[in-house]
Design a protein around this motif. Structure first.
Motif, PDB file in Angstrom:
ATOM      1  N   GLY A 148       0.811  -1.213   0.000  1.00 14.80           N
ATOM      2  CA  GLY A 148       0.000   0.000   0.000  1.00 14.80           C
ATOM      3  C   GLY A 148       0.839   1.255   0.000  1.00 14.80           C
ATOM      4  N   ALA A 149       1.893   1.267   0.818  1.00 14.09           N
ATOM      5  CA  ALA A 149       2.763   2.447   0.900  1.00 14.09           C
ATOM      6  C   ALA A 149       3.478   2.687  -0.424  1.00 14.09           C
ATOM      7  N   GLY A 150       3.904   1.601  -1.090  1.00 16.69           N
ATOM      8  CA  GLY A 150       4.600   1.755  -2.362  1.00 16.69           C
ATOM      9  C   GLY A 150       3.713   2.354  -3.440  1.00 16.69           C
ATOM     10  N   ILE A 151       2.484   1.883  -3.524  1.00 17.11           N
ATOM     11  CA  ILE A 151       1.550   2.415  -4.518  1.00 17.11           C
ATOM     12  C   ILE A 151       1.181   3.851  -4.191  1.00 17.11           C
ATOM     13  N   ALA A 152       0.955   4.137  -2.908  1.00 18.51           N
ATOM     14  CA  ALA A 152       0.633   5.509  -2.500  1.00 18.51           C
ATOM     15  C   ALA A 152       1.797   6.448  -2.803  1.00 18.51           C
ATOM     16  N   ILE A 202      -5.244  -6.204  -1.043  1.00 15.80           N
ATOM     17  CA  ILE A 202      -5.913  -5.327  -0.073  1.00 15.80           C
ATOM     18  C   ILE A 202      -5.055  -4.081   0.137  1.00 15.80           C
ATOM     19  N   GLY A 203      -3.740  -4.289   0.243  1.00  9.32           N
ATOM     20  CA  GLY A 203      -2.831  -3.155   0.385  1.00  9.32           C
ATOM     21  C   GLY A 203      -2.871  -2.230  -0.816  1.00  9.32           C
ATOM     22  N   ALA A 204      -2.989  -2.816  -2.017  1.00  7.27           N
ATOM     23  CA  ALA A 204      -3.070  -1.999  -3.234  1.00  7.27           C
ATOM     24  C   ALA A 204      -4.298  -1.097  -3.198  1.00  7.27           C
ATOM     25  N   LEU A 205      -5.427  -1.650  -2.769  1.00  3.10           N
ATOM     26  CA  LEU A 205      -6.652  -0.848  -2.687  1.00  3.10           C
ATOM     27  C   LEU A 205      -6.499   0.271  -1.662  1.00  3.10           C
ATOM     28  N   ILE A 206      -5.873  -0.040  -0.530  1.00  2.00           N
ATOM     29  CA  ILE A 206      -5.649   0.991   0.494  1.00  2.00           C
ATOM     30  C   ILE A 206      -4.728   2.078  -0.052  1.00  2.00           C
ATOM     31  N   GLY A 207      -3.660   1.666  -0.762  1.00  2.00           N
ATOM     32  CA  GLY A 207      -2.721   2.642  -1.322  1.00  2.00           C
ATOM     33  C   GLY A 207      -3.355   3.586  -2.322  1.00  2.00           C
ATOM     34  N   LEU A 208      -4.352   3.094  -3.063  1.00  2.00           N
ATOM     35  CA  LEU A 208      -5.059   3.934  -4.035  1.00  2.00           C
ATOM     36  C   LEU A 208      -6.113   4.818  -3.385  1.00  2.00           C
ATOM     37  N   SER A 209      -6.467   4.502  -2.127  1.00  2.00           N
ATOM     38  CA  SER A 209      -7.575   5.195  -1.475  1.00  2.00           C
ATOM     39  C   SER A 209      -7.128   6.307  -0.535  1.00  2.00           C
ATOM     40  N   VAL A 210      -5.828   6.427  -0.295  1.00  2.00           N
ATOM     41  CA  VAL A 210      -5.317   7.450   0.627  1.00  2.00           C
ATOM     42  C   VAL A 210      -4.432   8.421  -0.142  1.00  2.00           C
ATOM     43  N   ARG A 211      -4.039   9.489   0.534  1.00  2.00           N
ATOM     44  CA  ARG A 211      -3.307  10.547  -0.155  1.00  2.00           C
ATOM     45  C   ARG A 211      -1.799  10.496   0.047  1.00  2.00           C
ATOM     46  N   THR A 212      -1.347   9.855   1.110  1.00  2.00           N
ATOM     47  CA  THR A 212       0.085   9.856   1.409  1.00  2.00           C
ATOM     48  C   THR A 212       0.563   8.444   1.740  1.00  2.00           C
ATOM     49  N   PRO A 213       1.870   8.160   1.542  1.00  2.00           N
ATOM     50  CA  PRO A 213       2.418   6.853   1.917  1.00  2.00           C
ATOM     51  C   PRO A 213       2.285   6.577   3.411  1.00  2.00           C
ATOM     52  N   GLU A 214       2.402   7.637   4.240  1.00  2.00           N
ATOM     53  CA  GLU A 214       2.276   7.455   5.683  1.00  2.00           C
ATOM     54  C   GLU A 214       0.889   6.936   6.058  1.00  2.00           C
ATOM     55  N   ALA A 215      -0.131   7.503   5.419  1.00  2.00           N
ATOM     56  CA  ALA A 215      -1.494   7.054   5.682  1.00  2.00           C
ATOM     57  C   ALA A 215      -1.699   5.621   5.204  1.00  2.00           C
ATOM     58  N   ALA A 216      -1.058   5.259   4.091  1.00  2.00           N
ATOM     59  CA  ALA A 216      -1.176   3.891   3.575  1.00  2.00           C
ATOM     60  C   ALA A 216      -0.530   2.891   4.531  1.00  2.00           C
ATOM     61  N   SER A 229      -0.127   3.272   7.836  1.00  2.00           N
ATOM     62  CA  SER A 229      -0.984   3.161   9.024  1.00  2.00           C
ATOM     63  C   SER A 229      -2.252   2.363   8.708  1.00  2.00           C
ATOM     64  N   GLY A 230      -2.876   2.688   7.576  1.00  4.18           N
ATOM     65  CA  GLY A 230      -4.100   1.996   7.189  1.00  4.18           C
ATOM     66  C   GLY A 230      -3.865   0.530   6.878  1.00  4.18           C
ATOM     67  N   GLY A 231      -2.656   0.204   6.434  1.00  5.64           N
ATOM     68  CA  GLY A 231      -2.352  -1.176   6.109  1.00  5.64           C
ATOM     69  C   GLY A 231      -2.046  -2.043   7.313  1.00  5.64           C
ATOM     70  N   LEU A 232      -1.749  -1.406   8.453  1.00  5.19           N
ATOM     71  CA  LEU A 232      -1.393  -2.162   9.650  1.00  5.19           C
ATOM     72  C   LEU A 232      -2.521  -2.252  10.672  1.00  5.19           C
ATOM     73  N   ILE A 233      -3.351  -1.207  10.759  1.00 10.02           N
ATOM     74  CA  ILE A 233      -4.367  -1.149  11.817  1.00 10.02           C
ATOM     75  C   ILE A 233      -5.259  -2.381  11.806  1.00 10.02           C
ATOM     76  N   TRP A 234      -5.783  -2.754  10.651  1.00 12.04           N
ATOM     77  CA  TRP A 234      -6.716  -3.880  10.573  1.00 12.04           C
ATOM     78  C   TRP A 234      -6.008  -5.228  10.630  1.00 12.04           C
ATOM     79  N   LEU A 235      -4.674  -5.242  10.377  1.00 13.12           N
ATOM     80  CA  LEU A 235      -3.948  -6.496  10.390  1.00 13.12           C
ATOM     81  C   LEU A 235      -3.768  -7.065  11.795  1.00 13.12           C
ATOM     82  N   PHE A 236      -3.669  -6.194  12.790  1.00  9.79           N
ATOM     83  CA  PHE A 236      -3.437  -6.677  14.149  1.00  9.79           C
ATOM     84  C   PHE A 236      -4.589  -7.536  14.662  1.00  9.79           C
ATOM     85  N   PRO A 237      -5.845  -7.101  14.557  1.00  7.85           N
ATOM     86  CA  PRO A 237      -6.915  -8.004  14.995  1.00  7.85           C
ATOM     87  C   PRO A 237      -7.022  -9.263  14.132  1.00  7.85           C
TER      88      PRO A 237
END
Length: 265
Positions: free
Chosen positions: A76-80, A159-173, A175-183
């Motif tokens: 996700g971060a790479g695509i973002a 899933i990461g690719a979709l997150i990377g396309l849906s956010v504006r910055t690599p930092e957000a990608a 964070s968004g890519g890790l939050i849901w992975l923990f549960p």
């Protein structure tokens, strides 16, 4: 396919020129192996024992699965990052398949994940993991287990690719890519025996796609701690792992490519 391979080659060349990306990707899972093995070993009950060697062999399938799924954040971060720098706009100006940019990226991430998994398996052997510890196994089964892990990792990169396309910055990608992975990774049978969970939580864990792959790997590797749950994914983990991974790829690749094309407009 040709366009996707060109993009994959581009990303692999980029990774080779930034070796710290690969290095940091290797350090984290190695730390997880060492910390979980020596900190929690001896305090976790698997079956009717707290033997550190049993937990060590129980643990490795979960660590392997966690490692391949955590590649989601990097994808996700790479695509973002490519979106943020305008590189994706350059790709759009070329006569190439729209889905090739995303497919090439995920294939390159899969290669990096395979390298990480290889190093991690060597470290696991060094700290005492032994395939066939509980049940006899063979090379074909071990290879099958690692193939299921890579398939799960590839599915999660979409899933990461979709997150990377849906956010504006690599930092957000990231964070968004890790939050849901923990549960997803911790509400599973990866690190503890799900039979010790409360009934409703065990039900969630048993139907978790992550747990299915972990269960399948324990069976194929001959590791201890194979769940005795009546849930279908736990009774047929290899098939469940394949079905889950293929469904995730089909769904999130479709959504990611659609998101890419909409952004094109």
């Amino acid at each position: 396919m040709s366009d996707s391979l060109v993009i994959a080659r581009r990303n692999l060349i980029r990774m080779s020129r930034i070796p710290e990306m690969i290095l940091f990707g290797l350090i984290q899972p190695v730390m997880f192996v060492i910390l979980f093995t020596y900190v929690f070993g001896g305090s976790m009950k698997i079956g009717n024992t707290t033997d550190p060697d049993v937990y060590k062999n129980f643990l490795m399938a979960g660590i392997f699965a966690q490692t391949v799924t955590f590649a989601t954040a990097g994808a996700g971060a790479g695509i973002a990052d490519d979106m943020h720098k305008g590189l994706i706009d350059r790709f759009r100006s070329l006569p190439m398949a729209r889905g090739a940019v995303l497919t090439g990226r995920t294939v390159a991430d899969l290669v990096q994940t395979a390298l990480t998994l290889l190093v991690l398996a060597i470290v696991a052997l060094l700290v005492g993991w032994r395939p066939g510890y509980e049940e006899p196994t063979n090379f074909a089964k071990i290879l099958g287990g690692f193939s299921l892990l890579l398939l799960l990792g590839y599915a999660f990169t979409w899933i990461g690719a979709l997150i990377g396309l849906s956010v504006r910055t690599p930092e957000a990608a990231t964070s968004g890519g890790l939050i849901w992975l923990f549960p997803v990774t911790f509400i599973s049978s990866a690190f503890v025996d799900s039979s010790q969970m409360t009934p409703w939580l065990r039900h969630v864990a048993d139907w978790n796609p992550f747990s299915a792959t972990v269960q399948a790997c324990r069976q194929l590797f001959g590791d201890p701690g194979v769940s005795q749950s009546d849930a279908w994914p736990m009774q047929h983990p290899v098939w469940a792992s394949l079905i889950y991974s293929i469904l995730i790829i089909a769904l999130f690749r479709t959504l990611a490519v659609r998101k890419y094309r909409r952004a094109d407009g």
